[in-house]
Write an enzyme that holds these catalytic residues in place. Structure first.
Site, mmCIF file in Angstrom:
data_model
loop_
_atom_site.group_PDB
_atom_site.id
_atom_site.type_symbol
_atom_site.label_atom_id
_atom_site.label_comp_id
_atom_site.label_asym_id
_atom_site.label_seq_id
_atom_site.Cartn_x
_atom_site.Cartn_y
_atom_site.Cartn_z
ATOM 1 N N PRO A 47 0.823 -1.203 0.000
ATOM 2 C CA PRO A 47 0.000 0.000 0.000
ATOM 3 C C PRO A 47 0.859 1.256 0.000
ATOM 4 C CG PRO A 47 -0.510 -1.457 1.858
ATOM 5 C CD PRO A 47 0.762 -1.914 1.262
ATOM 6 N N GLU A 48 0.726 2.051 -1.003
ATOM 7 C CA GLU A 48 1.338 3.369 -0.987
ATOM 8 C C GLU A 48 0.246 4.340 -0.558
ATOM 9 O OE1 GLU A 48 4.443 4.564 -2.723
ATOM 10 O OE2 GLU A 48 5.230 2.664 -3.425
ATOM 11 N N HIS A 93 -3.636 -14.670 9.060
ATOM 12 C CA HIS A 93 -3.122 -13.297 9.046
ATOM 13 C C HIS A 93 -4.191 -12.231 9.281
ATOM 14 C CE1 HIS A 93 0.482 -15.241 7.811
ATOM 15 N NE2 HIS A 93 0.043 -15.536 6.615
ATOM 16 N N ARG A 101 2.767 -9.968 6.193
ATOM 17 C CA ARG A 101 4.164 -9.810 6.616
ATOM 18 C C ARG A 101 4.334 -9.062 7.931
ATOM 19 N NH1 ARG A 101 6.887 -8.697 0.699
ATOM 20 N NH2 ARG A 101 5.732 -10.354 -0.309
#
Length: 269
Positions: free
Chosen positions: A2-3, A90, A109
DNA sequence: AACGTGCCCTGAACGC
DNA sequence: TGCGTTCAGGGCACGT
């Protein structure tokens, strides 16, 4: 990853489901994210949600007594789902709402974060951030001043959160290509005309990406994790060794600050 | 102050 | 087939 545009699109996507709803329960599973809130804080968050805002790549869920701060890291994404949707791998935290829906953070992550800041306080992580790229505070005078005193590579300075927030690796590569600036060029050596070009390039690229990402908004409660802005053509990122889309020269690749950097040796100087 | 490097994490892609 | 290794990256922490 995600930017800033994806974070903003997420904000716009979840806001209608959260604002003016009551937060009735917080379910925490994986607490080993980059940063995490103490459980005693999570236990006291049964409050109305006033709004959802964004600062840099942080999302702020605003409550009367303070803000829940979410960061998506590299692999995080948010979904609004029915409250009885089983958790999968997750899925780290759920914010249950009085509407029968929940906001769920999934982050493979675990570079993401869940933080809390009391009303009237600014979390240390947010305290020294540079201007928002789409605000008037990010202007030519600011950019010029920041570049003038830095001897390190232009790309690294552009990605420095004290200079401007939200310009991640992909956008730094793309913006420098569009502005014709070599990523490795010392920041202080970047010319005034180049800076004058760089500023609107950053703003326009981010604004366009947010706009394109908006197409996923209406399906936000679905499992669609694909950011809409990725549909846009990337000029250089991920294209090392391939021909420049402008001049056909083979794109070069190197590492700056341990990040992959791609550029056209002919178009950028 | 500025700069360079290490670290956190998982899963996909790769090499032998 | 099945290992091991490498890579991706945001952003802080730390040493110089």
């Amino acid at each position: 990853m995600p930017e800033l545009p994806e974070v903003e699109v997420s904000r716009q996507g979840i806001s209608p489901y959260l604002e003016n709803r009551q937060l009735v329960e917080v379910v925490a599973r994986q607490r080993q994210l980059r940063w995490w809130v103490p459980d005693e804080v999570l236990a006291q968050l049964n409050q109305p949600i006033l709004s959802v805002t964004r600062r840099a790549k942080y999302l702020l869920v605003q409550l009367p007594q303070g803000d829940i701060i979410l960061h998506l890291g590299m692999s995080g994404h948010l979904k609004v789902l029915a409250a009885d949707t089983p958790a999968t791998k997750h899925d780290h935290i759920d914010l249950l709402l009085d509407s029968g829906m929940l906001l769920r953070l999934n982050d493979t992550r675990r570079f993401g974060a869940v933080l809390w800041q009391q009303k009237g306080e600014v979390h240390p992580l947010l305290a020294s951030l540079g201007p928002e790229p789409l605000s008037d505070n990010f202007n030519l005078a600011h950019l010029t001043a920041a570049f003038a005193k830095r001897g390190s590579a232009a790309k690294l300075v552009l990605m420095d959160n004290h200079v401007v927030v939200g310009v991640g690796n992909i956008y730094a590569n793309e913006a420098l290509f569009k502005a014709g600036i070599l990523p490795s060029k010392p920041a202080k050596a970047v010319t005034p005309p180049q800076l004058a070009k760089l500023l609107p390039v950053i703003k326009d690229t981010l604004a366009a990406a947010i706009k394109q990402g908006g197409t996923t908004l209406k399906d936000f409660s679905q499992a669609d994790g694909k950011p809409g802005y990725f549909a846009q053509q990337l000029q250089v990122y991920g294209r090392g060794g391939q021909p420049c889309l402008t001049c056909g020269t083979v794109l070069s690749e190197l590492r700056l600050g341990q990040r992959s950097t791609v550029f056209c040796p002919k178009c950028q100087s």
